[in-house]
Design an enzyme around this catalytic site. Structure first.
Site, PDB file in Angstrom:
ATOM      1  CD1 TRP A 156     -17.678  14.111 -18.360  1.00 58.07           C
ATOM      2  CD2 TRP A 156     -18.613  12.662 -16.940  1.00 58.07           C
ATOM      3  NE1 TRP A 156     -16.668  13.319 -17.850  1.00 58.07           N
ATOM      4  CE2 TRP A 156     -17.213  12.418 -16.973  1.00 58.07           C
ATOM      5  CE3 TRP A 156     -19.404  11.867 -16.118  1.00 58.07           C
ATOM      6  CZ2 TRP A 156     -16.610  11.421 -16.218  1.00 58.07           C
ATOM      7  CZ3 TRP A 156     -18.791  10.877 -15.359  1.00 58.07           C
ATOM      8  CH2 TRP A 156     -17.419  10.660 -15.414  1.00 58.07           C
ATOM      9  CD1 TRP A 203      -1.380  -0.332  -3.954  1.00 60.80           C
ATOM     10  CD2 TRP A 203      -1.919   0.835  -5.807  1.00 60.80           C
ATOM     11  NE1 TRP A 203      -1.863  -1.201  -4.905  1.00 60.80           N
ATOM     12  CE2 TRP A 203      -2.205  -0.523  -6.036  1.00 60.80           C
ATOM     13  CE3 TRP A 203      -2.169   1.766  -6.830  1.00 60.80           C
ATOM     14  CZ2 TRP A 203      -2.737  -0.974  -7.252  1.00 60.80           C
ATOM     15  CZ3 TRP A 203      -2.699   1.309  -8.038  1.00 60.80           C
ATOM     16  CH2 TRP A 203      -2.975  -0.046  -8.240  1.00 60.80           C
ATOM     17  CD1 TRP A 224     -12.924  11.622 -14.027  1.00 60.94           C
ATOM     18  CD2 TRP A 224     -11.624  12.583 -12.489  1.00 60.94           C
ATOM     19  NE1 TRP A 224     -11.839  12.187 -14.683  1.00 60.94           N
ATOM     20  CE2 TRP A 224     -11.024  12.765 -13.758  1.00 60.94           C
ATOM     21  CE3 TRP A 224     -10.975  13.103 -11.364  1.00 60.94           C
ATOM     22  CZ2 TRP A 224      -9.819  13.459 -13.933  1.00 60.94           C
ATOM     23  CZ3 TRP A 224      -9.775  13.789 -11.536  1.00 60.94           C
ATOM     24  CH2 TRP A 224      -9.213  13.957 -12.805  1.00 60.94           C
ATOM     25  CD1 TRP A 254     -10.928  11.299  -5.869  1.00 62.83           C
ATOM     26  CD2 TRP A 254     -12.840  10.764  -6.895  1.00 62.83           C
ATOM     27  NE1 TRP A 254     -11.942  11.409  -4.954  1.00 62.83           N
ATOM     28  CE2 TRP A 254     -13.120  11.089  -5.554  1.00 62.83           C
ATOM     29  CE3 TRP A 254     -13.891  10.394  -7.728  1.00 62.83           C
ATOM     30  CZ2 TRP A 254     -14.419  11.046  -5.025  1.00 62.83           C
ATOM     31  CZ3 TRP A 254     -15.185  10.354  -7.219  1.00 62.83           C
ATOM     32  CH2 TRP A 254     -15.444  10.678  -5.881  1.00 62.83           C
ATOM     33  CG  ASN A 288      -8.647   2.013  -0.030  1.00 62.86           C
ATOM     34  OD1 ASN A 288      -8.521   3.006  -0.737  1.00 62.86           O
ATOM     35  ND2 ASN A 288      -8.505   0.778  -0.490  1.00 62.86           N
ATOM     36  CD  GLU A 294      -2.755  -1.200  -0.106  1.00 65.14           C
ATOM     37  OE1 GLU A 294      -3.170  -0.146  -0.622  1.00 65.14           O
ATOM     38  OE2 GLU A 294      -2.965  -2.317  -0.612  1.00 65.14           O
TER      39      GLU A 294
HETATM   40  P1  FAD Z   1      -3.442   1.682   5.126  1.00 67.78           P
HETATM   41  O1  FAD Z   1      -4.288   0.621   4.511  1.00 67.78           O
HETATM   42  O2  FAD Z   1      -2.944   1.426   6.490  1.00 67.78           O
HETATM   43  O3  FAD Z   1      -2.235   1.918   4.104  1.00 67.78           O
HETATM   44  C1  FAD Z   1      -0.954   2.425   4.520  1.00 67.78           C
HETATM   45  C2  FAD Z   1      -0.610   3.652   3.728  1.00 67.78           C
HETATM   46  O4  FAD Z   1      -0.483   3.345   2.348  1.00 67.78           O
HETATM   47  C3  FAD Z   1      -1.662   4.743   3.788  1.00 67.78           C
HETATM   48  O5  FAD Z   1      -1.535   5.511   4.956  1.00 67.78           O
HETATM   49  C4  FAD Z   1      -1.384   5.541   2.520  1.00 67.78           C
HETATM   50  O6  FAD Z   1      -0.306   6.435   2.700  1.00 67.78           O
HETATM   51  C5  FAD Z   1      -0.940   4.445   1.550  1.00 67.78           C
HETATM   52  N1  FAD Z   1      -2.059   3.992   0.715  1.00 67.78           N
HETATM   53  C6  FAD Z   1      -2.951   3.009   0.983  1.00 67.78           C
HETATM   54  N2  FAD Z   1      -3.803   2.837  -0.068  1.00 67.78           N
HETATM   55  C7  FAD Z   1      -3.437   3.751  -0.994  1.00 67.78           C
HETATM   56  C8  FAD Z   1      -3.920   4.087  -2.296  1.00 67.78           C
HETATM   57  N3  FAD Z   1      -4.960   3.435  -2.864  1.00 67.78           N
HETATM   58  N4  FAD Z   1      -3.319   5.086  -2.967  1.00 67.78           N
HETATM   59  C9  FAD Z   1      -2.266   5.768  -2.445  1.00 67.78           C
HETATM   60  N5  FAD Z   1      -1.758   5.481  -1.217  1.00 67.78           N
HETATM   61  C10 FAD Z   1      -2.335   4.494  -0.506  1.00 67.78           C
HETATM   62  N6  FAD Z   1      -4.963   8.426   0.216  1.00 67.78           N
HETATM   63  C11 FAD Z   1      -4.323   9.525   0.663  1.00 67.78           C
HETATM   64  O7  FAD Z   1      -3.340   9.405   1.390  1.00 67.78           O
HETATM   65  N7  FAD Z   1      -4.765  10.777   0.318  1.00 67.78           N
HETATM   66  C12 FAD Z   1      -5.861  10.967  -0.470  1.00 67.78           C
HETATM   67  O8  FAD Z   1      -6.205  12.108  -0.771  1.00 67.78           O
HETATM   68  C13 FAD Z   1      -6.553   9.823  -0.933  1.00 67.78           C
HETATM   69  N8  FAD Z   1      -7.677   9.954  -1.699  1.00 67.78           N
HETATM   70  C14 FAD Z   1      -8.328   8.824  -2.145  1.00 67.78           C
HETATM   71  C15 FAD Z   1      -9.454   8.971  -2.967  1.00 67.78           C
HETATM   72  C16 FAD Z   1     -10.138   7.838  -3.420  1.00 67.78           C
HETATM   73  C17 FAD Z   1     -11.327   7.998  -4.326  1.00 67.78           C
HETATM   74  C18 FAD Z   1      -9.687   6.557  -3.057  1.00 67.78           C
HETATM   75  C19 FAD Z   1     -10.398   5.325  -3.564  1.00 67.78           C
HETATM   76  C20 FAD Z   1      -8.570   6.404  -2.262  1.00 67.78           C
HETATM   77  C21 FAD Z   1      -7.861   7.528  -1.803  1.00 67.78           C
HETATM   78  N9  FAD Z   1      -6.718   7.408  -0.988  1.00 67.78           N
HETATM   79  C22 FAD Z   1      -6.067   8.536  -0.567  1.00 67.78           C
HETATM   80  C23 FAD Z   1      -6.105   6.089  -0.747  1.00 67.78           C
HETATM   81  C24 FAD Z   1      -6.557   5.336   0.522  1.00 67.78           C
HETATM   82  O9  FAD Z   1      -7.949   5.319   0.605  1.00 67.78           O
HETATM   83  C25 FAD Z   1      -5.988   5.933   1.797  1.00 67.78           C
HETATM   84  O10 FAD Z   1      -4.593   6.121   1.682  1.00 67.78           O
HETATM   85  C26 FAD Z   1      -6.237   4.978   2.982  1.00 67.78           C
HETATM   86  O11 FAD Z   1      -7.603   4.745   3.125  1.00 67.78           O
HETATM   87  C27 FAD Z   1      -5.663   5.578   4.236  1.00 67.78           C
HETATM   88  O12 FAD Z   1      -5.940   4.766   5.334  1.00 67.78           O
HETATM   89  P2  FAD Z   1      -4.778   4.063   6.128  1.00 67.78           P
HETATM   90  O13 FAD Z   1      -3.700   5.036   6.412  1.00 67.78           O
HETATM   91  O14 FAD Z   1      -5.398   3.356   7.280  1.00 67.78           O
HETATM   92  O15 FAD Z   1      -4.262   3.034   5.024  1.00 67.78           O
END
Ligand code: FAD
Length: 449
Positions: free
Chosen positions: A302, A274, A356, A379, A338, A271
């Site tokens: 759209w 990502w 979006w 997005w 997420n 993650e």
């Molecule tokens: P964990 O599951 O514990 O993951 C650890 C770390 O990995 C996160 O803290 C984050 O830094 C990174 N990470 C995890 N998933 C993703 C992902 N899909 N993309 C990029 N990094 C990821 N994340 C943001 O940090 N900022 C945003 O503005 C953001 N906007 C989002 C918008 C949408 C529509 C979606 C679907 C996802 C978005 N995310 C965003 C990704 C993700 O949802 C969050 O990072 C995650 O939910 C944060 O929770 P956590 O720290 O407990 O994640």
């Protein structure tokens, strides 16, 4: 006479594992530590409301930590290039240090500033601090950047292990007369009329010390069940580190090395992958928040926006329980799980047929982790127009998603027990309309994926 070193902090509000700060300390001269609230440089995206709230508290925490060690935080507001040059002149600093940023507008500011300062005879040094790998170092065999995650992450894992983090300094030598600083309160980063931040205050404690505690707790209590439970919004199984990484209260190097030996670390670390992928993609496509990465999607038909439907989505009043729960969690706490982010985003784009970009803007304003790469990247991933995106024709069914990931309704009852029960749209009919719109794009120009 001392010739101070100036450290310009940006998305790296921490003392530990901060290479710019360490290099300035190692130079052995007194320190000026500067943060600039830049809402004026061309192309810099103004922060959303929840992000401003976080920034206020994180800066306050950093100021406390600096004072304890013997330095202070200088706060200034304005276009960064002018403000940093002024502060360098005011403090007679001769060397300037910062950690790199990767957004297009930010890079332009930094490049111009570096050139100007060097032309004035100053030493300027920048460092890698917020990404495990520099975007220009991860390449396909053909020398281009990756557009698919799995080979990207495989390539990252084949590179040398990310460097080990280093600890926070034990003391600092600040300049005896710090340059004039704004008062943080005067920046009005906190909402007052009305004060909508009660839920954020209940949910979060910004700042580096709380970030380190959260990392320890996650590694001790949750990482073992991360792979199994990370998709269940009521399980509390994820790290909640995203705002910490967004604001740089923790470095990804710290998180990587703290987690890498734990059982179940691979899924969690991917993650972080990502996050890297989102930033690398943004580095190569700086207009990711406004332009489809796959330009074929520019032809997407759209329909005219129905403001009442957008508002119902924003307020969590769609009558679709999982969507409403997510949107209400977001409004109250500045965060959404997420899995639910994916479901609410898919509902906006594929059931309400709303562009979006409108959803991305709302998340930008309401998320405490709103991030210039991860938000638009994800997005576009949901919309189908992004890198390694979910294909447009894969439409999440929010009712099936709720059955699968919230089988006992715990998350829905926590956030949406009093939400409307009458759906504002028919899921099956709107899904069909979305697929028909997608056919138009496909016919006008073939879309891969
Ligand atoms: P964990 O599951 O514990 O993951 C650890 C770390 O990995 C996160 O803290 C984050 O830094 C990174 N990470 C995890 N998933 C993703 C992902 N899909 N993309 C990029 N990094 C990821 N994340 C943001 O940090 N900022 C945003 O503005 C953001 N906007 C989002 C918008 C949408 C529509 C979606 C679907 C996802 C978005 N995310 C965003 C990704 C993700 O949802 C969050 O990072 C995650 O939910 C944060 O929770 P956590 O720290 O407990 O994640």
């Amino acid at each position: 006479m001392a010739s101070p070193s100036l450290v310009w902090l940006r998305d790296d509000l921490r003392l530990a594992d901060n290479p710019a700060l360490r290099a300035a300390i190692d130079r052995g001269e007194p320190l000026v530590v500067l943060f600039v609230l830049d809402e004026e440089s061309p192309g810099i995206r103004p922060l959303g409301g929840a992000a401003r709230w976080w920034l206020h508290h994180s800066l306050a925490s950093l100021d406390d930590a600096l004072r304890e060690l013997g330095a202070t935080l200088t706060l200034r507001r304005g276009p960064a290039e002018r403000i940093v040059r002024e502060t360098v002149a005011d403090s007679s600093a001769t060397a300037v240090f910062w950690n790199r940023r990767y957004g297009g507008a930010e890079r332009e500011v930094d490049t111009a500033l570096k050139a100007a300062l060097r032309a004035d005879g100053h030493e300027v040094t920048s460092f890698q601090a917020s990404l495990l790998h520099e975007p220009w170092t991860v390449k396909t065999g053909g020398g281009t950047h990756f557009s698919v995650f799995t080979p990207f992450w495989r390539a990252c894992l084949s590179l040398p292990t990310p460097r080990a983090p280093f600890p926070a300094p034990r003391s600092l030598a600040g300049v005896s007369q710090p340059p004039a600083s704004d008062d943080l309160v005067d920046w009005d980063l906190l909402p007052t009329r009305p004060d909508w931040a009660g839920g954020l205050r209940d949910a979060w404690e910004p700042g580096e010390p709380a970030a380190r505690t959260r990392l320890r707790t996650f590694l001790h209590d949750d990482i073992g069940s991360y792979d199994r439970a990370r998709d269940e919004p009521s399980a509390g199984a994820t790290s909640l580190l995203s705002p910490r990484l967004r604001w740089g209260e923790l470095s990804p190097f710290t998180v990587w090395h703290a987690a890498v030996e734990a059982d179940g670390a691979a899924g969690f670390l991917s993650e972080l992958g990502w996050r890297e992928f989102a930033w690398h993609t943004t580095f190569h496509a700086p207009d990711i928040a406004t332009k489809n990465l796959r330009r074929q999607y520019d032809a997407f038909p759209w329909p005219r926006l129905k403001p009442s439907e957008l508002e119902a989505w924003q307020r969590g009043d769609t009558g679709i329980p999982l969507v409403d729960a997510g949107m209400r969690e977001l409004w109250r706490t500045g965060f959404m799980h997420n899995r639910v982010r994916m479901v609410t985003a898919s509902f906006l784009v594929k059931n309400l047929l709303i562009d979006w970009r409108r959803g991305e803007e709302w998340f930008w304003d309401t998320l405490v982790d709103a991030d210039g790469a991860s938000n638009p990247f994800n997005w576009q991933w949901v919309a189908g127009s992004g890198a390694d995106a979910a294909p447009y024709f894969r439409v999440f069914n929010p009712e099936l998603q709720a059955k699968k990931f919230d089988p006992h309704g715990l998350y829905i009852s926590e956030w949406a027990s009093d939400a409307p029960t009458e759906p504002i749209v028919d899921l099956a009919a709107t899904r069909k309309a979305a697929l028909a719109a997608y056919e138009v794009v496909k016919r006008s120009s073939p879309v891969s994926g």
